[in-house]
Scaffold this motif. Structure first.
Motif, PDB file in Angstrom:
ATOM      1  N   GLN A  50      79.813 125.457  67.634  1.00  0.00           N
ATOM      2  CA  GLN A  50      80.165 124.034  67.655  1.00  0.00           C
ATOM      3  C   GLN A  50      81.600 123.841  68.153  1.00  0.00           C
ATOM      4  O   GLN A  50      81.869 122.949  68.960  1.00  0.00           O
ATOM      5  N   MET A  51      82.506 124.678  67.691  1.00  0.00           N
ATOM      6  CA  MET A  51      83.900 124.588  68.129  1.00  0.00           C
ATOM      7  C   MET A  51      84.019 124.891  69.623  1.00  0.00           C
ATOM      8  O   MET A  51      84.773 124.238  70.344  1.00  0.00           O
ATOM      9  N   LYS A  52      83.280 125.881  70.084  1.00  0.00           N
ATOM     10  CA  LYS A  52      83.290 126.235  71.508  1.00  0.00           C
ATOM     11  C   LYS A  52      82.760 125.064  72.341  1.00  0.00           C
ATOM     12  O   LYS A  52      83.349 124.714  73.366  1.00  0.00           O
ATOM     13  N   SER A  53      81.669 124.451  71.897  1.00  0.00           N
ATOM     14  CA  SER A  53      81.101 123.297  72.609  1.00  0.00           C
ATOM     15  C   SER A  53      82.076 122.130  72.619  1.00  0.00           C
ATOM     16  O   SER A  53      82.238 121.454  73.640  1.00  0.00           O
ATOM     17  N   ALA A  54      82.719 121.895  71.490  1.00  0.00           N
ATOM     18  CA  ALA A  54      83.688 120.801  71.409  1.00  0.00           C
ATOM     19  C   ALA A  54      84.821 121.024  72.405  1.00  0.00           C
ATOM     20  O   ALA A  54      85.273 120.085  73.072  1.00  0.00           O
ATOM     21  N   GLY A  55      85.266 122.270  72.528  1.00  0.00           N
ATOM     22  CA  GLY A  55      86.318 122.594  73.491  1.00  0.00           C
ATOM     23  C   GLY A  55      85.898 122.319  74.917  1.00  0.00           C
ATOM     24  O   GLY A  55      86.693 121.803  75.730  1.00  0.00           O
ATOM     25  N   VAL A  56      84.654 122.644  75.244  1.00  0.00           N
ATOM     26  CA  VAL A  56      84.153 122.385  76.591  1.00  0.00           C
ATOM     27  C   VAL A  56      84.122 120.876  76.863  1.00  0.00           C
ATOM     28  O   VAL A  56      84.569 120.426  77.924  1.00  0.00           O
ATOM     29  N   TYR A  57      83.612 120.103  75.908  1.00  0.00           N
ATOM     30  CA  TYR A  57      83.561 118.646  76.105  1.00  0.00           C
ATOM     31  C   TYR A  57      84.955 118.032  76.175  1.00  0.00           C
ATOM     32  O   TYR A  57      85.212 117.143  76.993  1.00  0.00           O
ATOM     33  N   GLU A  58      85.871 118.528  75.356  1.00  0.00           N
ATOM     34  CA  GLU A  58      87.247 118.013  75.415  1.00  0.00           C
ATOM     35  C   GLU A  58      87.879 118.319  76.753  1.00  0.00           C
ATOM     36  O   GLU A  58      88.580 117.482  77.329  1.00  0.00           O
ATOM     37  N   ALA A  59      87.621 119.507  77.284  1.00  0.00           N
ATOM     38  CA  ALA A  59      88.168 119.880  78.582  1.00  0.00           C
ATOM     39  C   ALA A  59      87.557 119.006  79.691  1.00  0.00           C
ATOM     40  O   ALA A  59      88.270 118.581  80.613  1.00  0.00           O
ATOM     41  N   MET A  60      86.266 118.716  79.595  1.00  0.00           N
ATOM     42  CA  MET A  60      85.619 117.866  80.606  1.00  0.00           C
ATOM     43  C   MET A  60      86.164 116.441  80.557  1.00  0.00           C
ATOM     44  O   MET A  60      86.310 115.798  81.601  1.00  0.00           O
ATOM     45  N   LEU A  61      86.465 115.954  79.368  1.00  0.00           N
ATOM     46  CA  LEU A  61      86.959 114.587  79.213  1.00  0.00           C
ATOM     47  C   LEU A  61      88.464 114.482  79.385  1.00  0.00           C
ATOM     48  O   LEU A  61      89.024 113.386  79.384  1.00  0.00           O
ATOM     49  N   GLY A  62      89.131 115.643  79.494  1.00  0.00           N
ATOM     50  CA  GLY A  62      90.564 115.652  79.659  1.00  0.00           C
ATOM     51  C   GLY A  62      91.330 115.308  78.398  1.00  0.00           C
ATOM     52  O   GLY A  62      92.478 114.884  78.452  1.00  0.00           O
ATOM     53  N   THR A  63      90.708 115.489  77.242  1.00  0.00           N
ATOM     54  CA  THR A  63      91.376 115.182  75.970  1.00  0.00           C
ATOM     55  C   THR A  63      91.941 116.422  75.324  1.00  0.00           C
ATOM     56  O   THR A  63      92.471 116.360  74.217  1.00  0.00           O
ATOM     57  N   ARG A  64      91.863 117.518  75.979  1.00  0.00           N
ATOM     58  CA  ARG A  64      92.321 118.786  75.402  1.00  0.00           C
ATOM     59  C   ARG A  64      93.693 119.120  75.860  1.00  0.00           C
ATOM     60  O   ARG A  64      94.130 118.992  76.931  1.00  0.00           O
TER      61      ARG A  64
END
Length: 174
Positions: free
Chosen positions: A160-174
């Motif tokens: 779940q944490m890995k997936s969240a990181g991918v989505y944050e990176a795609m949205l530019g919120t990371r």
């Protein structure tokens, strides 16, 4: 058999689930896994024999089981049917097609086992595998459900944490 409908929350009352897959990937498996319910599935040798029986027995071929590896269900897979350099860019030269092929040099049983090794049933951590009914009953009697659930929960949280990181990176919120 007719099973009465159940609510998803009722699954948490079970110590484990024994699942006999009917295809190389089924959503139910992942749903149960993500609920941290210990899963028992047949091992690769057991399932390779089951799949082989479905593939070679004409009486069973009308049953819609293991369809993702049956050649007749692969329509539009142009890279494997009529390969051209553009369509196969990046494909491994020695890879087997995504279906079972009786004309392939590799025996059918080995093709099945090769594909089975790529499934979530084999690759997901903490899934329990059994070689037959006696082995399953022994495992069910002796396994530590609490320990397996704890390890599954940790694996699911990491995913779940890995997936969240991918989505944050795609949205530019990371």
């Amino acid at each position: 058999l007719h099973w009465p409908p159940f609510e998803i929350w009722e699954l948490i009352n079970f110590k484990a689930i024994v699942l006999f897959p009917w295809n190389l990937e089924i959503t139910t498996f992942l749903e149960f896994y993500r609920l941290n319910i210990p899963l028992f599935v047949p091992d690769s040798s057991f399932m390779s024999v089951v799949v082989w029986c479905y593939m070679v027995n004409p009486a069973l071929q009308h049953v819609h089981r293991f369809t993702t590896i049956r050649k007749e269900w692969w329509h539009g897979a142009s890279c494997h049917l009529q390969p051209s350099p553009e369509e196969c860019a990046g494909a491994e030269p020695d890879s087997i097609p995504p279906w079972l092929d009786s004309e392939n040099e590799m025996p059918l049983y080995k093709q099945i086992n090769s594909w089975w090794q790529e499934t979530d049933y084999v690759k997901m951590p903490h899934v329990q595998h059994f070689t037959g009914v006696v082995h399953l009953l022994q495992q069910l009697h002796h396994f530590d459900a609490h320990s397996v659930v704890k390890r599954m929960r940790a694996a699911n949280l990491a995913d779940q944490m890995k997936s969240a990181g991918v989505y944050e990176a795609m949205l530019g919120t990371r």
